[in-house]
Design an enzyme around this catalytic site. Structure first.
Site, PDB file in Angstrom:
ATOM      1  N   ASP A 100       1.099  -1.329   0.056  1.00  0.00           N
ATOM      2  CA  ASP A 100       0.018   0.113  -0.036  1.00  0.00           C
ATOM      3  C   ASP A 100       0.860   1.188   0.067  1.00  0.00           C
ATOM      4  O   ASP A 100       1.489   1.613  -0.870  1.00  0.00           O
ATOM      5  CB  ASP A 100      -0.748   0.051   1.285  1.00  0.00           C
ATOM      6  N   GLY A 102       3.836   1.265   1.097  1.00  0.00           N
ATOM      7  CA  GLY A 102       5.257   0.814   0.940  1.00  0.00           C
ATOM      8  C   GLY A 102       6.135   0.475   2.096  1.00  0.00           C
ATOM      9  O   GLY A 102       6.885   0.089   1.835  1.00  0.00           O
TER      10      GLY A 102
HETATM   11  P1  IMP Z   1       2.019  -0.578   3.731  1.00  0.00           P
HETATM   12  O1  IMP Z   1       2.909  -0.394   4.791  1.00  0.00           O
HETATM   13  O2  IMP Z   1       0.995   0.826   3.780  1.00  0.00           O
HETATM   14  O3  IMP Z   1       2.361  -0.830   2.410  1.00  0.00           O
HETATM   15  O4  IMP Z   1       0.565  -1.595   4.269  1.00  0.00           O
HETATM   16  C1  IMP Z   1       0.922  -2.739   3.940  1.00  0.00           C
HETATM   17  C2  IMP Z   1      -0.169  -3.511   5.026  1.00  0.00           C
HETATM   18  O5  IMP Z   1      -1.141  -3.085   5.109  1.00  0.00           O
HETATM   19  C3  IMP Z   1      -0.530  -4.670   4.218  1.00  0.00           C
HETATM   20  O6  IMP Z   1       0.495  -5.635   4.847  1.00  0.00           O
HETATM   21  C4  IMP Z   1      -1.979  -4.950   4.968  1.00  0.00           C
HETATM   22  O7  IMP Z   1      -1.633  -5.657   6.172  1.00  0.00           O
HETATM   23  C5  IMP Z   1      -2.555  -3.689   5.222  1.00  0.00           C
HETATM   24  N1  IMP Z   1      -3.345  -3.381   4.228  1.00  0.00           N
HETATM   25  C6  IMP Z   1      -3.319  -2.225   3.139  1.00  0.00           C
HETATM   26  N2  IMP Z   1      -4.070  -2.226   2.289  1.00  0.00           N
HETATM   27  C7  IMP Z   1      -5.063  -3.228   2.523  1.00  0.00           C
HETATM   28  C8  IMP Z   1      -6.315  -3.588   2.395  1.00  0.00           C
HETATM   29  O8  IMP Z   1      -6.839  -2.984   1.336  1.00  0.00           O
HETATM   30  N3  IMP Z   1      -6.878  -4.446   2.988  1.00  0.00           N
HETATM   31  C9  IMP Z   1      -6.496  -5.241   3.822  1.00  0.00           C
HETATM   32  N4  IMP Z   1      -5.105  -4.922   4.425  1.00  0.00           N
HETATM   33  C10 IMP Z   1      -4.653  -3.795   3.911  1.00  0.00           C
END
Ligand code: IMP
Ligand code: MG
Length: 172
Positions: A100, A102
């Site tokens: 998402d 990152g």
């Molecule tokens: P990042 O650190 O923002 O890239 O987030 C990654 C983590 O956020 C993922 O491993 C998920 O656990 C959670 N996440 C992000 N988007 C979603 C979604 O649409 N559904 C469920 N979990 C999400």
């Protein structure tokens, strides 16, 4: 129960996983690969992908979580660490459910690189490219999706829905 719209059904997911498993096998051939599955979300992805991987594979588990809160701070909590001896000198492939902002994947990359793997490859089932806050591009991604909150096939909303066999969006 809420109405859920299916985004990718099980057949589509498994077909894409087979393609990724084959690409990874083309890359590594008979070299040993250590797959690192991130808990809990990537469990379904890791199981189905690994069953389709024809090479020599090991599996390890890592659990990290973002701090809860209104705005994403990018601060990550390490909940279940890896053992350096399982990473040092290995071909490591990280399996993530979704990238998402990152922040999580970039934390995991730094964390694993400190253990000096022989190589590091990143692989995510879903990629919300438009929401990226740090510049990171997974080497392999199953599907690029719009800015939607998705559930199922390992992905949760408040720890619910992980057991759905498809990836969907809760209808508002
Ligand atoms: P990042 O650190 O923002 O890239 O987030 C990654 C983590 O956020 C993922 O491993 C998920 O656990 C959670 N996440 C992000 N988007 C979603 C979604 O649409 N559904 C469920 N979990 C999400
Ligand atoms: Mg996750």
């Amino acid at each position: 129960m809420e109405k859920i719209n299916v985004l990718f059904n099980e057949e589509e997911i498994l077909k894409r996983e087979e393609e990724i498993a084959n690409s990874l096998y083309e890359k590594f051939q008979d070299e040993e690969v250590t797959f690192v599955c991130t808990l809990k979300g990537a469990v379904f992805f890791a199981c189905d992908l690994l069953k389709r991987y024809k090479g020599n594979a090991k599996i390890e588990f890592l659990r990290v979580s973002s701090y809860e809160g209104e705005s994403s701070t990018g601060k990550i909590n390490l909940k279940l660490p890896l053992k350096a001896e399982n990473i040092n000198g290995k071909n490591v492939v990280v399996l993530e459910d979704i990238v998402d902002t990152g922040y999580t994947l970039s934390y995991i990359n730094n964390y694993i690189n400190e253990m000096n793997p022989k190589s590091l490859t990143t692989c995510t089932l879903l990629d919300k490219k438009a929401r990226r806050m740090v510049q990171i591009d997974p080497d392999y991604s199953g599907f690029v999706i719009d800015d939607l909150f998705v559930i199922g096939y390992g992905l949760d909303y408040d720890q619910k829905y992980r057991n759905l066999p498809y990836i969907g969006v809760v209808e508002k």
